[in-house]
Design a protein around this motif. Structure first.
Motif: not given
Length: 543
Positions: A455-456, A482-487, A492-512
């Protein structure tokens, strides 16, 4: 007889080394002999207040020049020190006062010693019926000589990181102190005549209190000490002091090295000198390989030797150090098959491109033995993942809790660390995560640190501010969020992007896949007083 205090008093009588405070604006230095002389006055004041053998003294102070003589004075009286968690500008003072009152009652403190910058807390503590004496009052007392301490005397009652609400204190004896301190110094090849320690660590945490106050006071090391607030205001101050004083040894949690790497990357050539540092210990929270590599790269321009970067494993229950790498070893990674690690609980070496990088934490320090056991308490061989246990003369005899004393060791002297990990064939320690935090999905162990690391990696997530929260623990189909912080919380558009990319990063890196992702503003994720993530408490942040 206490070898711990005898060594400390001998240092005071013979060493010309000391404590440097007041950087960067008003540097000043006191020798350990001067601090010992001050401690005799403080001990006189404590004696006049009725403090004697077996008593408990709580300390609320932020300045090393106050804390050093106060702690030594408490040991002169054969009493035990408890460093209280300190309020910050964001602390709810009523909640803090209540939690502090619970701690003071739990340890049976005869008094709270209050010093700078917490003088205003005196009125709050007194209002809660807590007896208070001030550092200034104690310094003006008549000096007394130390009492003859014993190896079995409790020297420190170290509050654990989560000690709020239902606190717990680890009881550390004089014998525990002496054993672990000597083991640490032996492993890092410490030389009191040439080594210079640099620290900003909080002294209510065991890494700061034991490693960067008590140890130099015991053995006569030169130490330059600033406060955590000094570091947070100007992280490069840490690096400045390394160069100015030709520092050789320092330590910090992983998040601080991440901050330092970013600041060094922005600093101009020649602005700091890190060439004298031979040992930068990284502990108190999970060590991230990318952070260590980033610091090595950023520090190269300033003469930093990457072999000085030393991932370690420690805990208050063994006084401080469990395992340390040898000097000059640098970070050693163990590359293992991620599928076998999660599903078979075995750390099988792998050369595949998706191999999991596990940071090794050195070998156990001397006088400490360890093993890995399964859920049925059967000892496991090397590279089998299970619960880490240790035993030896530096291990605490037990805890103080609000329900009374509780032993820490089993009948054979083993301490359950609460950590999941393994040993390599060469005896290197690897910690995978906390037992209580491991997420079990389809029979596979998923470690929160792996989720958080993924996520980081997402752009816009604040460094060090991602937490994986276990859901439906103990049920057939556990899950996680997963909870993450952002400045950029107001975009809203940036928050939505981060939500989507965190899911993608976790699935890609950890497989869940996380059940949900919460994107939060700065300061939302709860942490302990020492900066560790409070995963259980983070559940309330989820939608």
């Amino acid at each position: 007889m206490s070898r711990f205090t005898d060594e400390m008093y001998e240092t005071a009588a013979t060493s010309s080394r000391g404590l440097v405070i007041g950087e960067p604006d008003h540097p000043a230095r006191q020798t350990w002999g001067r601090i010992h002389a001050l401690a005799k006055h403080v001990a006189g004041g404590l004696g006049a207040a009725g403090i004697g053998p077996g008593d408990s003294v709580a300390v609320l102070a932020g300045q090393p020049a106050d804390i050093a003589p106060v702690c030594q004075a408490v040991w002169m009286r054969r009493a035990a020190v408890t460093m209280l968690h300190q309020p910050t500008p964001r602390t709810d003072i009523d909640v803090w006062a209540h939690d502090t009152e619970v701690v003071v009652r739990m340890i049976g403190a005869h008094a709270v010693v209050v010093g700078s910058p917490f003088e205003a807390a005196e009125q709050v503590l007194v209002a809660h019926g807590i007896p208070v004496v001030t550092v200034d009052e104690l310094r003006s007392a008549r000096p007394v000589d130390p009492l003859d301490a014993r190896e079995s005397d409790v020297a420190l009652q170290q509050l654990t990181s989560g000690s709020t609400g239902s606190p717990k204190a680890v009881r550390i004896t004089h014998a525990n102190f002496w054993t672990n301190a000597n083991a640490m110094l032996d492993r890092i090849k410490f030389d009191a005549e040439s080594d210079v320690m640099i620290s900003w660590l909080p002294l209510f945490h065991d890494m700061g209190m034991v490693g960067f106050l008590t140890l130099p006071m015991q053995f006569g090391a030169e130490i330059v000490s600033v406060t955590p607030l000094d570091f947070l205001r100007a992280p490069l101050l840490w690096a400045d002091l390394m160069g100015k004083y030709r520092g050789t040894i320092s330590a910090a949690p992983n998040f601080a090295y991440s901050m330092l790497a970013r600041r060094l990357g922005q600093a101009p050539d020649g602005s700091v000198d890190l060439s004298s540092m031979r040992c930068l210990l990284n502990g108190a929270e999970p060590v991230d390989a990318d952070t260590v590599l980033a610091l090595a790269a950023a520090g190269e321009r300033f003469g930093l030797d990457p072999a000085a970067l030393a991932p370690t494993y420690g805990m208050a229950e063994v006084t401080l150090a469990v395992s340390l790498p040898s000097p000059g070893q640098g970070m050693v990674l163990d590359l293992v098959d991620p599928d076998l690690l999660g599903a078979m609980h075995r750390a099988v070496p792998s050369t595949r491109s998706n191999a999991r990088r596990m940071v090794t934490l050195g070998k156990l320090v001397s006088d400490l033995e360890g093993r890995v056991v399964d859920e049925d308490h059967r000892e496991l061989p090397a590279r089998c993942v299970g619960i880490l246990e240790v035993r030896g003369p530096s291990v605490t005899p037990g805890y103080l809790t609000t329900e009374g004393p509780r032993p820490a060791q089993d009948a054979d002297g083993w301490l359950d660390t609460g950590d999941v990990g393994y040993f390599t064939e060469d005896g290197l320690v690897v910690v995978c995560g906390r037992v209580k935090d491991v997420i079990i999905m389809g029979g596979r162990n998923v470690y929160p640190t792996d989720i958080e690391r993924a996520a980081l990696s997402v752009r816009g997530v604040r460094p060090g501010n991602a937490v994986a929260v276990r859901l439906d623990a103990g049920q057939k189909r556990e899950s996680f969020a997963v909870a993450v912080e952002t400045n950029a919380i107001d975009d809203p558009a940036e928050v939505h992007r981060i939500e989507h990319e965190v899911v993608h990063a976790v699935v890609s890196e950890v497989g869940v896949r996380p059940r949900t992702v919460a994107v939060l503003g700065p300061g939302s994720i709860p942490k302990t007083s020492s900066g560790k993530l409070r995963r259980t408490h983070s559940a309330s942040l989820l939608p």
